[in-house]
Design a protein around this motif. Structure first.
Motif, PDB file in Angstrom:
ATOM      1  N   PHE A   1       0.785  -1.023  -0.045  1.00  0.00           N
ATOM      2  CA  PHE A   1       0.211  -0.087   0.023  1.00  0.00           C
ATOM      3  C   PHE A   1       0.976   1.134  -0.036  1.00  0.00           C
ATOM      4  CE2 PHE A   1      -2.687   3.110   2.126  1.00  0.00           C
ATOM      5  CZ  PHE A   1      -3.670   3.148   1.402  1.00  0.00           C
ATOM      6  N   LEU A   2       1.933   1.394   0.892  1.00  0.00           N
ATOM      7  CA  LEU A   2       2.996   2.220   0.847  1.00  0.00           C
ATOM      8  C   LEU A   2       3.583   2.618  -0.479  1.00  0.00           C
ATOM      9  CD1 LEU A   2       4.017   4.460   2.465  1.00  0.00           C
ATOM     10  CD2 LEU A   2       5.997   2.762   2.916  1.00  0.00           C
TER      11      LEU A   2
ATOM     12  N   GLN B   1       1.214   4.703  -2.674  1.00  0.00           N
ATOM     13  CA  GLN B   1       0.985   6.168  -2.488  1.00  0.00           C
ATOM     14  C   GLN B   1       2.641   6.930  -2.960  1.00  0.00           C
ATOM     15  OE1 GLN B   1       0.703   5.995   2.082  1.00  0.00           O
ATOM     16  NE2 GLN B   1      -1.483   6.250   1.868  1.00  0.00           N
TER      17      GLN B   1
ATOM     18  N   ARG C   1       2.025   7.191  -6.609  1.00  0.00           N
ATOM     19  CA  ARG C   1       1.113   8.151  -7.085  1.00  0.00           C
ATOM     20  C   ARG C   1       1.531   9.762  -6.779  1.00  0.00           C
ATOM     21  NH1 ARG C   1      -4.761   7.592  -4.441  1.00  0.00           N
ATOM     22  NH2 ARG C   1      -5.566   9.569  -4.587  1.00  0.00           N
ATOM     23  N   SER C   2       2.323   9.782  -5.690  1.00  0.00           N
ATOM     24  CA  SER C   2       2.830  11.036  -5.273  1.00  0.00           C
ATOM     25  C   SER C   2       3.830  11.641  -6.329  1.00  0.00           C
ATOM     26  CB  SER C   2       3.117  11.359  -3.818  1.00  0.00           C
ATOM     27  OG  SER C   2       4.070  10.369  -3.602  1.00  0.00           O
TER      28      SER C   2
END
Length: 65
Positions: free
Chosen positions: A1-2, A5, A8-9
């Motif tokens: 999950f990290l 993120q 995506r950033s």
């Protein structure tokens, strides 16, 4: 999950990861490590080329060295 993120950033990192994964599919198929059909190899080549063109057209999307 990290990982999702982070990717995506950071769009340049995401594009670089996608391009490298696509570039990996051809040699894996040729060596017989992971067999796929020619359509997948062609799609991965097309996607890799489009990402490369996108990074040339928009230098801010290029991963800094």
């Amino acid at each position: 999950f990290l990982l999702f993120q982070i990717l995506r950033s950071h769009p340049p990192l995401l594009l670089d990861v996608v391009k490298n994964l696509c570039d990996l599919s051809g040699p894996l198929d040729t060596l017989g490590i992971y067999k796929t059909n020619p359509g997948v190899i062609g799609f991965c080549g097309l996607l890799s080329s489009l990402v490369g063109i996108l990074t040339l057209a928009s230098p801010h999307l290029k991963l800094k060295e």
